[in-house]
Enzyme design. Structure first.
Site, short mmCIF file in Angstrom:
data_model
loop_
_atom_site.label_atom_id
_atom_site.label_comp_id
_atom_site.label_asym_id
_atom_site.label_seq_id
_atom_site.Cartn_x
_atom_site.Cartn_y
_atom_site.Cartn_z
N THR A 161 0.87 -1.18 0.00
CA THR A 161 0.00 0.00 0.00
C THR A 161 0.91 1.24 0.00
O THR A 161 0.98 1.96 0.99
CB THR A 161 -0.91 0.02 1.24
OG1 THR A 161 -0.12 -0.26 2.43
CG2 THR A 161 -2.01 -1.01 1.16
N THR A 193 -1.26 -2.59 5.59
CA THR A 193 -1.59 -1.39 6.36
C THR A 193 -2.51 -0.52 5.50
O THR A 193 -2.10 -0.05 4.44
CB THR A 193 -0.29 -0.63 6.70
OG1 THR A 193 0.54 -1.52 7.46
CG2 THR A 193 -0.57 0.62 7.51
N LEU A 237 5.10 -6.69 12.51
CA LEU A 237 6.45 -7.25 12.47
C LEU A 237 7.47 -6.21 12.03
O LEU A 237 7.16 -5.29 11.28
CB LEU A 237 6.51 -8.50 11.58
CG LEU A 237 6.20 -8.39 10.08
CD1 LEU A 237 7.34 -7.81 9.29
CD2 LEU A 237 5.86 -9.76 9.54
N GLU A 257 11.06 -5.73 10.03
CA GLU A 257 12.02 -6.39 9.15
C GLU A 257 13.31 -6.60 9.94
O GLU A 257 13.70 -5.77 10.75
CB GLU A 257 12.29 -5.53 7.91
CG GLU A 257 11.13 -5.57 6.95
CD GLU A 257 11.31 -4.62 5.76
OE1 GLU A 257 12.43 -4.27 5.42
OE2 GLU A 257 10.26 -4.24 5.20
N ALA A 273 19.13 8.55 18.62
CA ALA A 273 19.27 9.64 17.65
C ALA A 273 20.01 9.13 16.42
O ALA A 273 20.88 8.28 16.52
CB ALA A 273 20.02 10.80 18.29
N GLY A 274 19.65 9.64 15.27
CA GLY A 274 20.27 9.19 14.03
C GLY A 274 19.96 10.14 12.89
O GLY A 274 19.59 11.30 13.11
N CYS A 298 7.67 1.65 5.87
CA CYS A 298 6.43 1.91 6.62
C CYS A 298 6.31 3.33 7.16
O CYS A 298 5.39 4.04 6.78
CB CYS A 298 6.30 0.89 7.75
SG CYS A 298 6.05 -0.79 7.13
N LYS A 358 17.70 -0.07 7.58
CA LYS A 358 18.16 -0.49 8.89
C LYS A 358 18.93 -1.80 8.72
O LYS A 358 18.93 -2.38 7.63
CB LYS A 358 16.99 -0.64 9.86
CG LYS A 358 16.02 -1.76 9.54
CD LYS A 358 15.08 -1.93 10.72
CE LYS A 358 13.98 -2.90 10.44
NZ LYS A 358 13.08 -3.05 11.58
N ARG A 398 13.84 0.90 0.77
CA ARG A 398 12.77 1.89 0.58
C ARG A 398 12.93 3.07 1.56
O ARG A 398 13.02 2.88 2.75
CB ARG A 398 11.39 1.22 0.73
CG ARG A 398 11.07 0.30 -0.46
CD ARG A 398 9.75 -0.42 -0.30
NE ARG A 398 9.84 -1.59 0.55
CZ ARG A 398 8.83 -2.47 0.73
NH1 ARG A 398 7.69 -2.28 0.09
NH2 ARG A 398 8.99 -3.51 1.52
N1 LIG Z 1 7.52 -4.49 5.46
C1 LIG Z 1 7.17 -4.33 6.72
O1 LIG Z 1 8.01 -4.30 7.62
C2 LIG Z 1 5.71 -4.20 7.10
C3 LIG Z 1 5.34 -4.33 8.43
C4 LIG Z 1 4.00 -4.21 8.77
C5 LIG Z 1 3.06 -3.94 7.78
N2 LIG Z 1 3.46 -3.79 6.49
C6 LIG Z 1 2.43 -3.53 5.48
O2 LIG Z 1 2.16 -4.75 4.79
C7 LIG Z 1 1.87 -4.51 3.41
C8 LIG Z 1 2.84 -5.29 2.53
O3 LIG Z 1 4.15 -4.81 2.77
P1 LIG Z 1 5.45 -5.58 2.24
O4 LIG Z 1 6.62 -4.83 2.77
O5 LIG Z 1 5.31 -7.02 2.49
O6 LIG Z 1 5.29 -5.30 0.66
P2 LIG Z 1 6.12 -5.96 -0.53
O7 LIG Z 1 6.20 -4.91 -1.58
O8 LIG Z 1 7.36 -6.59 -0.01
O9 LIG Z 1 5.17 -7.16 -1.03
C9 LIG Z 1 3.94 -6.97 -1.65
C10 LIG Z 1 3.76 -8.09 -2.68
O10 LIG Z 1 2.40 -8.06 -3.14
C11 LIG Z 1 2.40 -8.44 -4.50
N3 LIG Z 1 1.13 -8.01 -5.11
C12 LIG Z 1 0.68 -6.75 -5.34
N4 LIG Z 1 -0.55 -6.78 -5.88
C13 LIG Z 1 -0.91 -8.09 -5.99
C14 LIG Z 1 -2.08 -8.76 -6.44
N5 LIG Z 1 -3.13 -8.08 -6.90
N6 LIG Z 1 -2.09 -10.11 -6.41
C15 LIG Z 1 -1.03 -10.78 -5.94
N7 LIG Z 1 0.10 -10.21 -5.49
C16 LIG Z 1 0.16 -8.87 -5.50
C17 LIG Z 1 3.63 -7.77 -5.06
O11 LIG Z 1 4.05 -8.38 -6.27
C18 LIG Z 1 4.63 -7.96 -3.91
O12 LIG Z 1 5.41 -9.13 -4.07
C19 LIG Z 1 1.94 -3.01 3.23
O13 LIG Z 1 0.66 -2.46 3.41
C20 LIG Z 1 2.84 -2.57 4.38
O14 LIG Z 1 2.59 -1.24 4.77
C21 LIG Z 1 4.75 -3.93 6.13
#
Ligand SMILES: NC(=O)c1ccc[n+]([C@@H]2O[C@H](COP(=O)([O-])OP(=O)(O)OC[C@H]3O[C@@H](n4cnc5c(N)ncnc54)[C@H](O)[C@@H]3O)[C@@H](O)[C@H]2O)c1
Length: 433
Positions: A86, A122, A153, A155, A255-256, A263, A324, A331
């Site tokens: 998102t 999210t 979670l 990363e 601090a950094g 996110c 990090k 990103r």
């Molecule tokens: N990365 C984090 O640390 C974290 C932590 C908590 C919440 N989030 C939230 O979780 C969500 C996902 O984050 P992420 O970091 O895993 O993203 P990401 O970009 O790593 O993975 C998303 C995946 O979804 C796939 N995708 C997109 N549209 C699709 C569809 N229509 N059908 C099938 N697959 C599709 C993409 O190809 C991609 O592989 C976001 O909303 C993010 O804000 C992320």
């Protein structure tokens, strides 16, 4: 239970693998065929410590599989987790919900019996309602529930966080869906992990409010660091003195160079837009986002000042590029504006990162990457630590001094004791000390 995961990125893949580890049968899907092909070949498309083992184990037990066939996975499952990205929408920064809405449409087309559709991505408040509307309009009369189950979670520690979460938030008013979610998380339930059942809208807000609060905490201590620098105080002692107060807590008071990642930057801005849209402006979060943006952009100038004012034609060695440690995620990493800013000031950049290299090539084209931290430092006019990977915490300072052309050591993560660095004959600049 039979579970489908849509979107196999950092969240989807970790969730899918851990849910399979709980004993469920999980199909992780993605529309990125290359990603699925790599997973089927036993290769991880992302770096997350421990992920390869848990994936291999559950694939071996036939509880975890990968597919591009989202429709088939939905048909075969009782629970469907939406874990797609998102990102910030171009132009206004609101969360781009196109992938989530696309998933809703896809699920609606394959509702062969009661299913619980879970948004783990999210998403702004009200998205659960929109998903429900999309499914209901496309599949009138079909039985389903839409639940919000935001993911917290981190990363780099994602598996541990999923298996031992601080809390599991489940937003639904549907009693049947609540029972299903209890079964999904049954091992955590038995381990007495804190569960919070609430309405869907509150669950959606909890995620953004948590991220915005953490971003605020980081930004707060960053501004305190600037004040400490101005008055000759030590921000690390200030942070410790504050953090020992249980009401404040010591975490996220480091601090950094400003927060980055996939996110906090996008989630703070999306929350600000939500506040504006609903006539409830979020001034604190607005300020946090603005202060953090400015901070990341001014870091290059701070580095140049530490080097005597000009870095024109200098070679600057940067250690750590990912946003990090223990991730390959670039990103919104602070390294990106730092590298750009230093280049604008006329410097050449050489860098080393234990994981970022693959992605760095697209994010930071033209940066010379080395295979070893000391190769990066050799002959450089300044060394800058941008990301605090463990391996950078114990550099051989004597060797660093002998390799650098000029003895400039800039530590944007405060991982060194100033006296130790000075004793090695290096000129040391850190944050807020
Ligand atoms: N990365 C984090 O640390 C974290 C932590 C908590 C919440 N989030 C939230 O979780 C969500 C996902 O984050 P992420 O970091 O895993 O993203 P990401 O970009 O790593 O993975 C998303 C995946 O979804 C796939 N995708 C997109 N549209 C699709 C569809 N229509 N059908 C099938 N697959 C599709 C993409 O190809 C991609 O592989 C976001 O909303 C993010 O804000 C992320």
């Amino acid at each position: 239970m039979r579970i489908a995961i849509i979107g196999s990125g950092y969240v989807g893949l970790v969730s899918g693998a851990c849910l399979a580890g709980f004993g469920h049968t999980v199909i992780c899907t993605d529309k990125d065929a290359d990603r699925i092909a790599r997973l089927n070949a036993g290769e991880m498309p992302i770096y997350e410590p421990g992920l390869d083992e848990i994936v291999a184990e559950n694939v071996g037990q036939r509880r975890l599989s990968f597919s591009t066939d989202v429709a088939g996975a939905v048909r075969d499952s009782e629970v469907v987790f939406i874990c797609v990205g998102t990102p910030a929408r171009r132009g206004d920064g609101f969360a781009d919900l196109s992938h989530v809405h696309e998933c809703a449409g896809e699920v609606a087309g394959h509702l062969n019996g009661y299913k619980v559709i879970v948004t783990k991505s999210t998403v702004p408040v009200g998205t659960g309602d929109a998903v429900e509307r999309i499914v209901r309009e496309a599949a009138p009369g079909k039985e389903f529930a839409v639940v919000s189950n935001p993911e917290f979670l981190r990363e780099g520690a994602a598996i541990e966080d999923f298996r031992r979460p601080d809390r599991i938030v489940i937003g639904t008013d549907d009693a049947r869906a609540k029972e299903v979610m209890e079964l999904v998380y049954r091992p955590l339930y038995l381990n007495r992990a804190p569960f919070l059942f609430t309405d869907r809208r509150s669950a959606e807000i909890i995620k953004y409010a948590s991220n915005a609060f953490l971003a605020t905490k980081i930004t707060f201590i960053n501004e305190m660091a600037d004040l400490c620098e101005a008055v000759g105080a030590n921000v690390q002692d200030v942070a410790r003195g504050m953090g020992l107060d249980n009401r404040i807590g010591g975490k996220f008071l480091h601090a950094g160079p400003g927060y980055g990642g996939s996110c906090f930057p996008k989630d703070t801005v999306a929350l600000i837009r939500t506040g504006e849209e609903h006539g409830a402006p979020l001034r604190i979060v607005e300020t946090v986002a603005a202060v953090n943006d400015r901070r990341k952009r001014t870091m290059a100038r701070k580095i140049a000042n530490a080097c005597g004012g000009s870095v024109r034609d200098w070679t600057i060695a940067i250690l750590g590029l990912t946003f990090k440690p223990k991730t390959d995620d670039m990103r919104e990493a602070p390294s990106i504006p730092i590298v750009q800013g230093l280049r604008d000031l006329g410097a050449n950049i050489r860098a080393y990162d234990p994981q970022g290299a693959r992605i760095v090539r697209s994010e930071l084209p033209g940066v010379e990457l080395t295979a070893d931290p000391y190769d990066c430092i050799a002959g450089a006019d300044a060394l800058v630590i941008v990301t605090e990977w463990d391996m950078f915490r114990a550099l051989d300072l004597g060797r660093v001094k002998s390799l650098l052309a000029k003895p400039n050591f800039i530590d944007l993560r405060n991982i060194y004791d100033p006296d130790d660095v000075a004793a090695a004959g290096l000129s040391y600049t850190s944050i807020g000390r």
